[in-house]
Design an enzyme around this catalytic site. Structure first.
Site, PDB file in Angstrom:
ATOM      1  N   ASP A  95      -3.373   1.588   6.514  1.00 38.33           N
ATOM      2  CA  ASP A  95      -2.566   1.207   5.356  1.00 38.33           C
ATOM      3  C   ASP A  95      -2.134  -0.255   5.437  1.00 38.33           C
ATOM      4  O   ASP A  95      -2.084  -0.957   4.433  1.00 38.33           O
ATOM      5  CB  ASP A  95      -1.327   2.109   5.246  1.00 38.33           C
ATOM      6  CG  ASP A  95      -1.708   3.579   5.091  1.00 38.33           C
ATOM      7  OD1 ASP A  95      -2.819   3.837   4.584  1.00 38.33           O
ATOM      8  OD2 ASP A  95      -0.913   4.442   5.493  1.00 38.33           O
ATOM      9  N   ASP A 133       0.857  -1.176   0.000  1.00 35.75           N
ATOM     10  CA  ASP A 133       0.000   0.000   0.000  1.00 35.75           C
ATOM     11  C   ASP A 133       0.897   1.232   0.000  1.00 35.75           C
ATOM     12  O   ASP A 133       1.692   1.417   0.907  1.00 35.75           O
ATOM     13  CB  ASP A 133      -0.903  -0.009   1.237  1.00 35.75           C
ATOM     14  CG  ASP A 133      -1.905   1.137   1.199  1.00 35.75           C
ATOM     15  OD1 ASP A 133      -2.948   0.980   0.539  1.00 35.75           O
ATOM     16  OD2 ASP A 133      -1.635   2.189   1.812  1.00 35.75           O
ATOM     17  N   GLU A 150      -2.277  -1.926  -5.795  1.00 36.47           N
ATOM     18  CA  GLU A 150      -3.606  -1.459  -6.120  1.00 36.47           C
ATOM     19  C   GLU A 150      -3.584  -0.764  -7.468  1.00 36.47           C
ATOM     20  O   GLU A 150      -2.617  -0.103  -7.807  1.00 36.47           O
ATOM     21  CB  GLU A 150      -4.035  -0.468  -5.045  1.00 36.47           C
ATOM     22  CG  GLU A 150      -5.499  -0.377  -4.854  1.00 36.47           C
ATOM     23  CD  GLU A 150      -5.808   0.415  -3.586  1.00 36.47           C
ATOM     24  OE1 GLU A 150      -6.981   0.505  -3.245  1.00 36.47           O
ATOM     25  OE2 GLU A 150      -4.871   0.941  -2.965  1.00 36.47           O
TER      26      GLU A 150
END
Ligand code: ZN
Length: 450
Positions: free
Chosen positions: A384, A218, A302
């Site tokens: 996170d 992340d 992501e």
């Protein structure tokens, strides 16, 4: 396997060379603007002809491609730029090439062949506003030794740091120069070589990578990245200081009167700090992606909506978003170099709103919440880290595993489902990330238990 790589070095030109670099960048801009004017004139001419009822081959052709633009330029240069001989022909060619690419982007965008926002028609480049750059693709350009670069018509220019990594490969015949772009950023000249490199590509992950297993990443603002292993990768050392200076310089710039001498100074200062921040992030990101690709078997990141995010107003967020795009691009090739794999999670995958321990959802989580609290199992965990672990869970879904096993350039995991439910605290031994999280989670649950 042959791969493309770029090597970028700061230049230390002497005064005469500096003036010459400016002249070449000016030549590229001149050719670009000349070509654009020519294209626009041809369009106007066609409009007029059509109004007289002409059509098809009778209409004036528009020099839309690089060969057409070059042909037109060579026919016109003696008249429109009698000084053309003072600069390398590569400079003019670079300007025309850039224009041809811009025009192609317009066509592709209109035909739906290009993703993202609709591309506008190229605009004229203003001196001082447009970025100074030009490119060599032919001729005797390249490193003369570890500290000097040969640039045709400009001479041997000193390089700020030694080019050993590049010259070594070139000497061994393991690399081939394809082009060199010379550009100016924040008052400093750089040369960037595009190089084709021969690389040994491993067929799969090493034992060490398999042992470490998959990792979810992340990317953040406060930290450069948070890994599903619980590791927080700090931002580069001096970044915080640079960001502070950047904010101060932005404010000073906003307060200055337009078109004043003060504003010009502040623009230059702002640009210098921007360049430094970009450089520091760039360094940190390369270290991060190399480490990830070398250490883990699978890396899950992501997806993001780049086009939409770049316009974000908040400085820190905008920087993090740019970083995300860079990390993805770097991981794409580094995972190949080191035998690992990259999975890009679908951008609707609810990585931050899903509990990484029980799979429960917390839809009320807002961007401001730094801590994830699970309404189902009571897990309290850094936001996170929770997201990173969820990304890592994507690999556990066997459907995804097979989909990705087929390979391909970009592996996008279309995972809209939440991760498989597991009993809290039953992390399997092979899941390093979960094990770490569960320990953290257990500890936190002791202190935060409802
Ligand atoms: Zn939960």
């Amino acid at each position: 396997m042959k791969t493309l790589q770029a090597y970028r070095f700061a230049l230390d030109p002497n005064a005469a060379q500096g003036a010459n670099l400016h002249r070449h960048a000016g030549a590229a801009r001149f050719a670009y603007n000349w070509g654009l004017a020519r294209v626009k004139a041809a369009f106007a001419q066609r409009d007029a002809e059509q109004s007289y009822g002409l059509g098809g081959d009778a209409l004036t052709p528009v020099p839309w491609t690089l060969p057409a633009l070059r042909l037109a330029w060579n026919a016109a240069k003696r008249d429109v730029a009698p000084w053309w001989d003072e600069c390398s022909k590569e400079a003019f060619s670079a300007g025309l090439d850039q224009l041809a690419r811009g025009l192609k982007n317009v066509t592709d965008s209109r035909r739906g062949k290009r993703k993202g926002q609709r591309v506008g028609f190229p605009r004229f480049k203003k001196r001082g506003k447009a970025r100074d750059s030009f490119r060599y693709t032919t001729g005797a350009y390249g490193p003369a030794d570890d500290h000097l670069v040969t640039l045709p018509r400009i001479g041997r220019v000193k390089v700020h740091e030694p080019m050993g990594a590049l010259t070594g490969r070139l000497a061994q015949g393991r690399a081939r120069l394809l082009g060199a772009t010379v550009s100016r950023t924040a008052g400093r000249w750089f040369v960037s070589f595009t190089v084709e490199v021969d690389r040994e590509m491993p067929g799969g992950p090493s034992r060490r990578q398999r042992r470490a297993g998959p990792v979810g990443v992340d990317l953040g603002v406060k930290h450069l990245a948070v890994l599903s292993t619980g590791e927080m990768v700090a931002n580069p050392k001096h970044l915080a200081g640079s960001l502070r200076r950047l904010r101060k310089a932005s404010r000073a710039y906003a307060r200055s009167k337009s078109a004043s001498a003060g504003r010009r100074q502040r623009v230059a200062r702002l640009a210098r700090i921007h360049a430094r921040v970009a450089h520091q992030r760039h360094d940190g990101l390369h270290k991060l992606t190399t480490g990830l690709a070398k250490t883990h078997s699978v890396i899950v990141v992501e997806d993001l909506h780049v086009a939409g995010m770049v316009r974000n107003r908040r400085l820190a967020r905008a920087i993090a978003d740019t970083a995300m795009a860079q990390v993805r691009r770097q991981l794409l090739y580094k995972t190949r170099w080191y035998g690992s794999r990259l999975i890009v999670a679908d951008r609707w995958y609810p990585s931050s709103k899903t509990c990484s321990d029980c799979g429960g959802r917390n839809p009320s989580l807002t961007l401001a919440d730094r801590t994830f609290i699970c309404p189902s199992c009571g897990l309290v965990v850094d936001r996170d880290l929770n997201a990173a672990v969820n990304l890592r869970h994507l690999v556990a879904g066997s459907a995804l595993e097979t989909e990705n096993a087929r390979g391909g350039d970009r592996e996008t995991a279309l995972a809209r489902q939440v991760p498989t439910k597991r009993e809290p605290g039953t992390a399997r031994a092979d899941q390093t990330g979960s094990a770490v999280l569960s320990r953290t989670a257990a500890r936190q649950r002791l202190t935060h238990a409802p």
